[in-house]
Enzyme design. Structure first.
Site, PDB file in Angstrom:
ATOM      1  N   GLN A 163     -29.663  31.015 -34.498  1.00 40.36           N
ATOM      2  CA  GLN A 163     -30.706  31.865 -33.915  1.00 40.36           C
ATOM      3  C   GLN A 163     -30.736  33.277 -34.490  1.00 40.36           C
ATOM      4  OE1 GLN A 163     -32.116  31.254 -29.834  1.00 40.36           O
ATOM      5  NE2 GLN A 163     -31.207  33.218 -29.384  1.00 40.36           N
ATOM      6  N   GLU A 205     -37.266  40.020 -32.144  1.00 43.04           N
ATOM      7  CA  GLU A 205     -36.291  41.116 -32.126  1.00 43.04           C
ATOM      8  C   GLU A 205     -36.325  41.953 -33.398  1.00 43.04           C
ATOM      9  OE1 GLU A 205     -32.576  39.362 -30.995  1.00 43.04           O
ATOM     10  OE2 GLU A 205     -33.390  38.654 -29.088  1.00 43.04           O
ATOM     11  N   ASP A 312     -21.995  34.144 -24.373  1.00 43.65           N
ATOM     12  CA  ASP A 312     -23.227  34.645 -23.753  1.00 43.65           C
ATOM     13  C   ASP A 312     -23.674  33.636 -22.699  1.00 43.65           C
ATOM     14  OD1 ASP A 312     -25.722  35.565 -23.031  1.00 43.65           O
ATOM     15  OD2 ASP A 312     -26.686  35.070 -24.926  1.00 43.65           O
ATOM     16  N   LYS A 337     -25.478  41.170 -20.515  1.00 45.77           N
ATOM     17  CA  LYS A 337     -26.923  41.363 -20.369  1.00 45.77           C
ATOM     18  C   LYS A 337     -27.179  41.725 -18.917  1.00 45.77           C
ATOM     19  CE  LYS A 337     -28.347  38.065 -23.929  1.00 45.77           C
ATOM     20  NZ  LYS A 337     -28.743  36.661 -24.170  1.00 45.77           N
ATOM     21  N   ARG A 366     -32.556  41.777 -24.449  1.00 44.41           N
ATOM     22  CA  ARG A 366     -33.133  40.429 -24.396  1.00 44.41           C
ATOM     23  C   ARG A 366     -34.268  40.387 -25.425  1.00 44.41           C
ATOM     24  NH1 ARG A 366     -31.017  37.337 -20.091  1.00 44.41           N
ATOM     25  NH2 ARG A 366     -31.475  35.694 -21.602  1.00 44.41           N
ATOM     26  N   LYS A 388     -25.953  45.186 -29.079  1.00 45.76           N
ATOM     27  CA  LYS A 388     -26.816  44.235 -29.771  1.00 45.76           C
ATOM     28  C   LYS A 388     -28.233  44.504 -29.296  1.00 45.76           C
ATOM     29  CE  LYS A 388     -27.495  39.307 -30.066  1.00 45.76           C
ATOM     30  NZ  LYS A 388     -27.121  38.002 -29.563  1.00 45.76           N
TER      31      LYS A 388
END
Length: 425
Positions: A163, A205, A312, A337, A366, A388
């Site tokens: 990903q 992103e 995660d 997160k 996110r 991140k």
């Protein structure tokens, strides 16, 4: 002492054009905190529930008017008049009002919006930046950015299975230099892809999403870009992956459809060992499925002393799942997160638990983000060491980087950029 005077929620748009919740908390002295809630594309099954309206005639069912109504009609009357400086008490009240394990009644998007806006209002009231209000005088470590510059999986429409392919400017001396290095490599990668006549359209992103033949091709393109930008792979800039393996997992096997391969957990581990041998990869996130605890144990035995193994979907910022991971020796790092658990206090508890166990922490955005920069402050507040928040492109990503530049400037000589040390290995 200034108490909570008013709480107001509204529906706004996130970076994918989907509705999300924004909340304002107003104190008696006029101080105001505002927070907007992010939303994920690849979500863990054990995450707190994001409430969506489901009305197909409005925003394709993705409206959040019910969550907003919960802020205005359920939460606000209960919290108005309370002490905003007692964040744990505010968050306990929010959890009690919801009354479910997964925040499914009021919605984690409603609850988190209030939780974060409250902390920001309290910080403004005492005249402190949020990172200092939350972290005190010890909040001084700038995070090493994990920049997602090439996308596959759920974040792109292409045939790459992994990903996210990320770069980490571990050789930088400051956050500002790290941002410069990462940005130069990002532009260099664009040139590399153009030369190969590959698409340079960007994903959710900000990373590029070209149609490459294999995951190895993606890694080679990034290695080329690092060198062309004048940096040494591994020494100046390291590589990190987010496999999001839960998305590849069906019937006990991992399906790498882009490469036409099916692998067992053991074969996936061998595959990662090979990648780590060939490339300067220092971190792999969600290398195996959120359900594959046995596989995670083996992965950690094999690679845990060499690289960072980030959970995660495995942990979903949940102290109960993290406690199991620590006990069973699964992973050595947790991705944090804010919207996975749904309150600031629970998020800070998860970070504290991870640190006590010697796990590293990575504060994460996110894929559906807003201009809200709370996460940049949280990263510094807890001295997370890593953040991140996407490629150095798209304003909702860059907003976080720019806020960290301001924080570094504000900290002056007390600010620390950890570089390689952030990885703890």
């Amino acid at each position: 002492m200034s108490y909570i005077e008013e709480i107001y929620g509204r529906e706004i748009l996130d970076s994918r054009g989907n509705p999300t919740v924004e909340v304002e908390v107003l104190l008696e002295d006029g101080s105001m905190g505002r927070a907007a809630v992010p939303s994920g594309a690849s979500t863990g099954a054990f995450e707190a529930v994001e409430l969506r309206d489901g009305d197909k005639g409005r925003f394709l069912g993705k409206g959040v008017l019910q969550a907003v109504a919960n802020v205005n009609e359920v939460i606000a009357p209960e919290l108005e008049g309370l002490n905003p400086f007692d964040q744990p008490a505010i968050d306990r009240e929010l959890i009690a009002l919801d009354g479910t394990e997964n925040k499914g009644k009021l919605g984690a998007n409603a609850i988190l919006g209030v939780s974060l806006a409250n902390a920001k209002a309290a910080a403004e009231c005492v005249g402190l930046p949020l990172y200092q209000y939350l972290g005190g005088v010890n909040a001084k470590e700038l995070p090493v950015p994990m920049m997602n510059i090439l996308n596959g999986g759920q974040h792109a429409d292409n045939n790459v299975d992994i990903q996210e392919f990320m770069i980490m400017p571990v050789g930088a001396k400051s956050f500002a230099e790290a941002l410069q290095m990462g940005t130069e490599v990002y532009h260099s990668l664009k040139a590399v892809l153009k030369e190969k006549s590959l698409a340079t359209a960007i994903g959710d992103e900000g990373g590029f999403a070209p149609s490459l033949e294999s995951n190895a091709d993606a890694l080679l393109a990034i290695m080329d870009a690092i060198q062309r930008a004048g940096y040494t792979p591994g020494k100046d800039i390291a590589l990190a992956l987010d496999v999001a393996a839960t998305e590849l997992y069906r019937d006990g096997k991992y399906h790498l459809e882009g490469e036409g391969l099916t692998k067992t957990a053991d074969e996936m581990i061998a595959y990662y060992e090979d990648l780590v041998e060939k490339y300067p990869i220092v971190s792999i996130e969600d290398g195996l499925s959120e359900e594959d605890w046995e596989g995670w144990k083996k992965l950690t035995e094999k690679l845990g002393s060499k690289i960072q193994l980030v959970g995660d979907d495995l942990f979903v910022t949940n102290p109960a799942r993290l406690a199991r991971g620590i006990k069973e020796k699964c992973a050595n790092s947790i991705l944090i997160k804010l919207n996975q658990i749904g309150t600031l206090t629970e998020t800070l508890d998860a970070i504290e638990m991870a640190k006590r166990a010697g796990y590293t922490t990575v504060i994460s955005h996110r894929s559906g983000e807003t201009e809200d920069v709370t996460m940049a402050h949280v990263a510094v507040a807890v001295n997370a060491g890593q953040i991140k928040t996407g490629a150095p492109a798209r304003t909702e990503r860059v907003a976080k980087y720019n806020e960290l530049l301001r924080i570094e400037e504000e900290l002056g000589e007390t600010g620390v950029y950890p570089g390689h040390e952030a990885l703890g290995r």
